[in-house]
Design a protein around this motif. Structure first.
Motif, PDB file in Angstrom:
ATOM      1  N   LEU A 176       0.844   4.207  -2.638  1.00 17.75           N
ATOM      2  CA  LEU A 176       0.346   5.590  -2.516  1.00 17.75           C
ATOM      3  C   LEU A 176       1.389   6.331  -3.095  1.00 17.75           C
ATOM      4  O   LEU A 176       0.940   7.564  -3.666  1.00 17.75           O
ATOM      5  N   SER A 192      -5.573   6.182  -0.417  1.00 18.28           N
ATOM      6  CA  SER A 192      -5.288   5.366   0.795  1.00 18.28           C
ATOM      7  C   SER A 192      -6.454   4.412   0.873  1.00 18.28           C
ATOM      8  O   SER A 192      -6.328   3.198   1.033  1.00 18.28           O
ATOM      9  N   LEU A 200      -4.580   9.113   7.343  1.00 16.93           N
ATOM     10  CA  LEU A 200      -3.117   9.572   7.301  1.00 16.93           C
ATOM     11  C   LEU A 200      -2.882  10.456   8.002  1.00 16.93           C
ATOM     12  O   LEU A 200      -3.367  11.543   7.899  1.00 16.93           O
ATOM     13  N   ARG A 205      -3.389   5.328  10.259  1.00 18.18           N
ATOM     14  CA  ARG A 205      -1.958   5.024   9.309  1.00 18.18           C
ATOM     15  C   ARG A 205      -0.972   6.172   9.410  1.00 18.18           C
ATOM     16  O   ARG A 205      -1.407   7.435   9.579  1.00 18.18           O
ATOM     17  N   PRO A 207       0.803  -1.335   0.074  1.00 23.65           N
ATOM     18  CA  PRO A 207      -0.005  -0.116  -0.001  1.00 23.65           C
ATOM     19  C   PRO A 207       0.896   1.196  -0.151  1.00 23.65           C
ATOM     20  O   PRO A 207       0.323   2.328  -0.441  1.00 23.65           O
ATOM     21  N   SER A 208       1.921   1.377   0.492  1.00 23.96           N
ATOM     22  CA  SER A 208       2.880   2.571   0.685  1.00 23.96           C
ATOM     23  C   SER A 208       3.533   2.628  -0.749  1.00 23.96           C
ATOM     24  O   SER A 208       3.533   3.667  -1.219  1.00 23.96           O
ATOM     25  N   ASN A 236       1.364   5.509   4.741  1.00 19.84           N
ATOM     26  CA  ASN A 236       0.296   4.381   4.528  1.00 19.84           C
ATOM     27  C   ASN A 236       0.755   3.050   5.137  1.00 19.84           C
ATOM     28  O   ASN A 236       0.265   2.175   4.553  1.00 19.84           O
TER      29      ASN A 236
END
Ligand code: GLA
Length: 659
Positions: free
Chosen positions: A210, A401, A453, A481, A206-207, A485
């Motif tokens: 993002l 996100s 976030l 988060r 997910p990072s 992320n």
């Protein structure tokens, strides 16, 4: 003056076909046209050979009749010679497939050949038109990211993404740290080991995702900035805008708008849609710089270029209502799409003010009537602005996100923002939209929905706002988060816990239609009894006071929502997604009062204020006439009559009061 216009494509018409166009525009009170956004092959028929004479003639003929021109840079579609010569500038999708030419938006903004060709045509046009009478401004390109083209997966993007990461993180260890790449053996030693998040057999990091979403958005912004700088440098007398797409999720419009003098957007409501959705998008667009235009306003049945289906024919009164709705929400210009339905091409089914035959019929008559009204009222309304004490923090990184990990089936960040917006609208307050970097001191109430976030810096900013007397509202999933992320190791809501005065004990996603009932705690609770779905959280209050609890079942009497006093203000944490009436009641309970209470369903009330006074707009989007009570009798500016305090507004009716 309110700018009132149409999108016009002189390259589609023979002189014979076009001979009535300008007289008819004039009769309809049109004072501006937008032209040129898809005409690159006419402007540069061969590489380096530019032809502007055909457009000059049109601009001059319009100018003679008092009609100004917004010119567009045509970079959305390079001519075929360019694509044949430089096939490497075509985009690739997540599966590595080429996005083929023949339609539009197929070129990659990170491809050096495309950047160079674009720069040259913009430069040539800017030099040619800088001093031409009649030209007042520019629209860059057209709807960046349209047709799912914000995110490109070609080799140019691969290289540019690595450069973007280098700039952000400086070394690969920091990327590894920020993305948590120890998971699934994704650690990098060298920059050239970092891939794009192309289609994969399982879910991506997910990072990684993002940052790719941020990079793809920044690519559009950088492209805009290059054109903005060129145009502002060569044409200092002209404004520069771009036509945004309202709630379009893929580009950080806060960043994009920094490289416009004001943003515009393209509004295509269908009669069967929720009539407040355009208002949402007007207010989103207005919020970036304080003013905006609608650059494309539906004025005929739409004709989708892919499905070939014909959209709804606007009902009598709808075009006028949509136009006034834009003005009521702060628009300083409205241009219809398109002047006349074209005879060929993918959009030959897409209608405009005039049908294919160019004959003025009832839609034209409605445009002309609306134009007459705006010409009269525009003299007093122009320059006034929507000002409001209410804002929603709607951030694109939050959206991306949540798009990757919504948590609950069917949960959409933007729909959630819209539900809150809709509840604010029922109070008649306008609503600004802000991101984490925006100034927020002027607001009284700030909704920070699903603020997933969040770090200490953001928490400190929001806390200072509350301490100074503001009200902040968080909803589920907030604070869970890091800005990269990844998940925080602290209890939810992470960095927001101190200001919220609580932690989240348990989260429960409800994917299969399960519900919970909540009930108020205390006689002055702003939360009413409600059924909630999708996702619930069990809250453990420390300093906060419960304002709602679960009414039954295994969660009975556990806290569902709480209020924490903070300095001169307060922080609400809602552990449930309130909807509909319950959400409207909550918002009404915490928002400042508006001078027109009890607004009937389907009626929109807005206010613009300026040097020439304060103007109250009342628009009836519903099927029946409605009655509402104003603070006193006022002059209604369209008819010139003094009416009120009780006023009746007909179906599709518009009343504009000077208060
Ligand atoms: C968009 C585009 C226009 C046109 C209309 C109708 O908003 O900006 O060029 O394609 O849709 O499809």
């Amino acid at each position: 003056m309110i700018q009132y216009g149409a999108c016009y494509y002189p390259e589609h018409w023979t002189p014979e076909q076009a001979k009535n166009h300008i007289p008819l525009m004039k009769r309809a009170n049109i004072n501006v046209v937008r032209m040129g956004e898809f005409a690159w092959s006419r402007f540069e028929p061969e590489q380096g050979r530019y032809r502007f004479d055909w457009m000059d003639e049109v601009i001059q003929s319009l100018h003679k009749e008092g009609i100004s021109t917004v010119l567009c840079t045509p970079t959305c579609i390079p001519p075929q010679w360019a694509v044949v010569k430089h096939p490497g500038m075509l985009q690739r999708d997540a599966h590595g497939r080429v996005r083929n030419p023949g339609a539009r938006c197929h070129c990659c903004k990170n491809a050096p050949e495309y950047q160079l060709l674009s720069e040259r045509i913009v430069d040539q046009m800017a030099r040619h038109y800088a001093e031409m009478p009649g030209v007042i401004g520019w629209q860059t390109d057209n709807e960046f990211g349209c047709h799912n083209t914000t995110r490109c997966y070609c080799d140019h993007c691969q290289a540019a993404f690595r450069d973007w990461l280098l700039e952000k993180y400086k070394d690969t260890d920091t990327v590894n740290q920020a993305w948590g790449t120890a998971f699934w053996s994704f650690e990098f030693q060298q920059w050239n080991e970092i891939p794009l998040p192309r289609a994969m057999p399982a879910g991506n990091n997910p990072s990684h995702w993002l940052d790719f979403a941020r990079f793809s958005s920044d690519t559009q912004v950088k492209f805009q900035q290059a054109q903005y700088d060129l145009l502002k440098g060569l044409c200092p007398k002209h404004f520069v805008t771009h036509n945004f797409m309202g709630r379009f999720p893929e580009i950080d419009y806060y960043k994009l708008a920094q490289f416009t003098d004001f943003p515009s957007w393209d509004n295509y409501p269908e009669g069967c849609d929720d009539p407040f959705l355009p208002a949402y998008q007007h207010e989103i667009t207005r919020s970036f710089t304080g003013s905006f235009w609608v650059m494309e306003q539906k004025s005929g049945p739409t004709g989708d270029s892919q499905s070939g289906l014909l959209g709804e024919q606007p009902e009598p009164g709808e075009i006028r209502r949509w136009t006034w709705q834009a003005v009521a929400n702060g628009a300083d210009g409205v241009c219809y799409f398109r002047w006349r339905a074209c005879l060929s091409g993918a959009e030959q089914y897409w209608h405009g003010i005039l049908d294919h035959d160019g004959a003025p019929r009832r839609r034209y008559a409605e445009v002309a009537k609306t134009g007459e009204e705006l010409a009269r009222l525009g003299k007093v309304i122009a320059g006034s602005k929507v000002e409001t004490p209410v804002a929603i923090l709607r951030g694109y990184p939050m959206l991306w996100s949540i798009e990757r990990q919504p948590g609950a089936a069917g949960f959409h960040y933007d729909d959630h923002c819209y539900e809150i917006y809709r509840a604010v609208k029922r109070t008649a307050h306008g609503c600004d939209f802000v991101n984490i970097d925006s100034g927020i001191d002027k607001y009284k109430v700030l909704f920070a929905p699903c603020l997933c976030l969040a770090d200490k810096k953001l928490a400190d900013k929001l806390d200072a706002f509350a301490q100074a007397g503001g009200t902040v509202v968080f909803t589920p999933q907030s604070g869970a988060r890091t800005p990269s992320n990844t998940m925080w190791a602290h209890p939810r809501p992470g960095a927001l816990a101190a200001m919220a005065g609580l932690t989240v004990d348990e989260v429960r996603p409800y994917h299969h239609g399960q519900t919970e009932n909540v009930e108020p705690v205390g006689s002055d609770s702003p939360v009413s009894s409600a059924t909630v779905e999708k996702w619930v959280e069990v809250l453990a209050c420390r300093d906060a006071q419960p304002v709602a609890q679960y009414a039954e079942g295994r969660l009975k009497e556990k806290c569902a929502a709480a209020r924490n006093s903070r300095g001169k203000g307060a922080v609400y944490y809602l552990g449930v997604y309130l909807q509909g009436e319950a959400l409207a009641a909550f918002v009404a309970a915490i928002a400042p009062e508006f001078p027109v209470p009890g607004i009937p369903e389907g009626v929109e009330v807005t206010r613009r204020s300026g040097k020439q006074g304060s103007f109250l707009f009342v628009i009836n989007h519903g099927n029946q006439s409605q009655t509402l009570t104003l603070p006193s009798a006022f002059e209604e500016l369209i008819t010139g009559e003094k009416i009120g305090p009780e006023v009746k507004v007909a179906r599709n009716g518009i009343l504009v009061f000077k208060t």
